[in-house]
Design a protein around this motif. Structure first.
Motif, PDB file in Angstrom:
ATOM      1  N   ALA A 113      43.024  11.312  25.521  1.00  0.00           N
ATOM      2  CA  ALA A 113      41.550  10.972  25.523  1.00  0.00           C
ATOM      3  C   ALA A 113      41.470   9.423  25.539  1.00  0.00           C
ATOM      4  O   ALA A 113      42.003   8.702  25.053  1.00  0.00           O
ATOM      5  CB  ALA A 113      40.867  11.518  24.052  1.00  0.00           C
ATOM      6  N   ALA A 160      38.088  13.175  27.942  1.00  0.00           N
ATOM      7  CA  ALA A 160      39.131  14.296  27.339  1.00  0.00           C
ATOM      8  C   ALA A 160      39.797  15.051  28.304  1.00  0.00           C
ATOM      9  O   ALA A 160      38.990  15.709  28.984  1.00  0.00           O
ATOM     10  CB  ALA A 160      38.487  14.803  26.073  1.00  0.00           C
ATOM     11  N   HIS A 190      39.956  15.911  22.243  1.00  0.00           N
ATOM     12  CA  HIS A 190      38.607  16.139  21.784  1.00  0.00           C
ATOM     13  C   HIS A 190      38.031  14.753  21.554  1.00  0.00           C
ATOM     14  O   HIS A 190      38.657  13.795  21.183  1.00  0.00           O
ATOM     15  CB  HIS A 190      38.513  16.779  20.360  1.00  0.00           C
ATOM     16  CG  HIS A 190      39.414  18.105  20.318  1.00  0.00           C
ATOM     17  ND1 HIS A 190      38.658  19.283  20.887  1.00  0.00           N
ATOM     18  CD2 HIS A 190      40.554  18.457  20.087  1.00  0.00           C
ATOM     19  CE1 HIS A 190      39.590  20.293  20.774  1.00  0.00           C
ATOM     20  NE2 HIS A 190      40.852  19.599  20.327  1.00  0.00           N
ATOM     21  N   GLY A 193      34.606  12.838  19.449  1.00  0.00           N
ATOM     22  CA  GLY A 193      33.566  12.992  18.469  1.00  0.00           C
ATOM     23  C   GLY A 193      32.635  11.747  18.411  1.00  0.00           C
ATOM     24  O   GLY A 193      33.212  10.695  18.393  1.00  0.00           O
ATOM     25  N   VAL A 213      30.041  16.312  20.040  1.00  0.00           N
ATOM     26  CA  VAL A 213      31.382  16.738  20.271  1.00  0.00           C
ATOM     27  C   VAL A 213      31.821  17.021  21.912  1.00  0.00           C
ATOM     28  O   VAL A 213      31.139  17.927  22.398  1.00  0.00           O
ATOM     29  CB  VAL A 213      31.852  18.003  19.391  1.00  0.00           C
ATOM     30  CG1 VAL A 213      33.523  18.133  19.698  1.00  0.00           C
ATOM     31  CG2 VAL A 213      31.804  17.489  17.990  1.00  0.00           C
ATOM     32  N   CYS A 214      32.949  16.400  22.463  1.00  0.00           N
ATOM     33  CA  CYS A 214      33.155  16.570  23.842  1.00  0.00           C
ATOM     34  C   CYS A 214      34.649  16.941  24.047  1.00  0.00           C
ATOM     35  O   CYS A 214      35.585  16.255  23.587  1.00  0.00           O
ATOM     36  CB  CYS A 214      32.817  15.323  24.646  1.00  0.00           C
ATOM     37  SG  CYS A 214      33.054  15.461  26.270  1.00  0.00           S
ATOM     38  N   SER A 215      34.734  18.086  24.532  1.00  0.00           N
ATOM     39  CA  SER A 215      36.182  18.580  24.825  1.00  0.00           C
ATOM     40  C   SER A 215      36.080  19.644  26.034  1.00  0.00           C
ATOM     41  O   SER A 215      35.202  20.228  26.411  1.00  0.00           O
ATOM     42  CB  SER A 215      36.811  19.410  23.761  1.00  0.00           C
ATOM     43  OG  SER A 215      36.219  20.426  23.293  1.00  0.00           O
ATOM     44  N   PHE A 241      40.697  22.575  16.518  1.00  0.00           N
ATOM     45  CA  PHE A 241      39.546  21.891  16.349  1.00  0.00           C
ATOM     46  C   PHE A 241      39.370  20.549  15.471  1.00  0.00           C
ATOM     47  O   PHE A 241      40.333  20.446  14.548  1.00  0.00           O
ATOM     48  CB  PHE A 241      38.425  22.925  15.807  1.00  0.00           C
ATOM     49  CG  PHE A 241      36.743  22.103  16.030  1.00  0.00           C
ATOM     50  CD1 PHE A 241      36.468  21.956  17.309  1.00  0.00           C
ATOM     51  CD2 PHE A 241      36.396  21.851  14.940  1.00  0.00           C
ATOM     52  CE1 PHE A 241      35.123  21.225  17.422  1.00  0.00           C
ATOM     53  CE2 PHE A 241      34.827  21.291  15.059  1.00  0.00           C
ATOM     54  CZ  PHE A 241      34.596  21.152  16.189  1.00  0.00           C
ATOM     55  N   SER A 242      38.450  19.445  15.593  1.00  0.00           N
ATOM     56  CA  SER A 242      38.427  18.295  14.948  1.00  0.00           C
ATOM     57  C   SER A 242      37.223  18.160  14.435  1.00  0.00           C
ATOM     58  O   SER A 242      36.037  18.512  14.676  1.00  0.00           O
ATOM     59  CB  SER A 242      38.683  17.219  15.666  1.00  0.00           C
ATOM     60  OG  SER A 242      40.176  17.043  16.408  1.00  0.00           O
TER      61      SER A 242
END
Length: 318
Positions: free
Chosen positions: A42, A55, A60, A62, A79-81, A113-114
């Motif tokens: 990322a 990413a 991930h 955030g 949140v971006c993934s 997940f985060s």
């Protein structure tokens, strides 16, 4: 280097699309040079009041938005993934119109997940290392496996910078008068600090706890996690530093009596210079830790910092 080449290829002002395309293209360039295997990575870039991040699969991003006086809870969380069929996910976010808005940004790499809000309170208080340790601990507790990595940052525009950026964007290089210079503040030359030190076995030499006269076997990651627990405990108490230092610190300064437990005395910036290096090491307060201490206000707890001596937590007392 690949990213810089893509950015340099644009001869005009970078739009949001240009910046996100450059980040995604740089990741694709790395993959092309590695047999088509996408790196588990990322990337975040701050350009002209904008945050741009990308990413690859397995990573991930955030971004939490906080308002002044709003406490630790963010106003919004993005949140971006990458999705199942996506090669790269990107996000572009303005830093806001003034210093009343703060962004906390976390980049996480690893399966699972985060929880990006877990690390935000530490970031808001200028403790990115503590935020990263918090995030990694959460990922492990949730069963994340394989190599894990986290990078955290707090972003905000200083007073007057937003208006200056807006004027530059609207009028170009021939705009109006320059923004007023910020007033100079008196430079602090001496501070008094106290510290808690947890040693680790990651150095070249065997680690010893001189306070208890025993060998230290804990890993660096374990020392950081233990220090995070002490930081959380101290943040909830206004007067607990001496007692916690006395019971847990592995620095000989913890042997001092009463409120002086952990006290390192009066220090000046020269102890961070090369000429004062030996003195700094003798005090168990290396240059990077001393530099962080000078950035604190009186009574403020610092971030978790690491040196060859161990993991440090410093509080400025004067």
């Amino acid at each position: 280097e690949k990213l810089l080449r893509r950015l340099a290829a644009s001869r005009s002002e970078w739009s949001d699309e240009d910046l996100t395309a450059a980040l995604a293209g740089a990741i694709a360039d790395v993959a092309a040079g590695d047999g088509g295997i996408r790196p588990n990575v990322a990337i975040a870039l701050v350009v002209g009041g904008r945050l741009v991040a990308a990413a690859a699969p397995g990573a991930h991003i955030g971004v939490c938005t906080h308002s002044a006086g709003g406490g630790d809870d963010p106003q919004s969380v993005v949140v971006c993934s990458p999705g199942v069929d996506e090669q790269t996910a990107t996000i572009c976010r303005s830093l806001g119109e003034d210093d009343a808005e703060t962004l906390t940004v976390s980049l996480a790499v690893g399966a699972g997940f985060s929880n990006f809000t877990a690390s935000a309170p530490h970031l808001l208080r200028g403790r990115p290392r503590a935020a990263g340790v918090t995030h990694l601990r959460w990922m492990r507790q949730e069963g994340a496996s394989g190599p894990l990595g986290v990078a955290c940052a707090r972003l905000a525009l200083q007073s007057g910078v937003a208006s200056e950026l807006g004027a530059s964007a609207s009028s170009g290089s021939s705009g109006g008068p320059p923004a007023a210079k910020r007033q100079k503040t008196e430079e602090v030359t001496k501070i008094r600090v106290r510290q808690i030190l947890l040693r680790h076995a990651a150095g070249a030499k065997p680690a010893m706890d001189p306070v208890r006269n025993k060998k230290v076997t804990r890993a660096l990651e374990e020392a950081e996690e233990q220090m995070l627990g002490l930081l959380v405990e101290l943040a909830a108490s206004d007067s607990g530093f001496p007692s916690i230092c006395k019971g847990r610190s592995e620095c000989q300064s913890s042997l001092k009596g009463g409120q002086l437990s952990g006290d390192m005395g009066w220090l000046d910036r020269s102890t961070a210079d090369k000429k004062g290096e030996n003195k700094a090491l003798k005090l168990q307060l290396p240059g990077n830790v001393l530099k962080g201490a000078f950035e604190l206000g009186v009574g403020e707890l610092g971030d978790i910092l690491t040196s060859e001596h161990g993991v440090h937590l410093v509080q400025r007392t004067a």
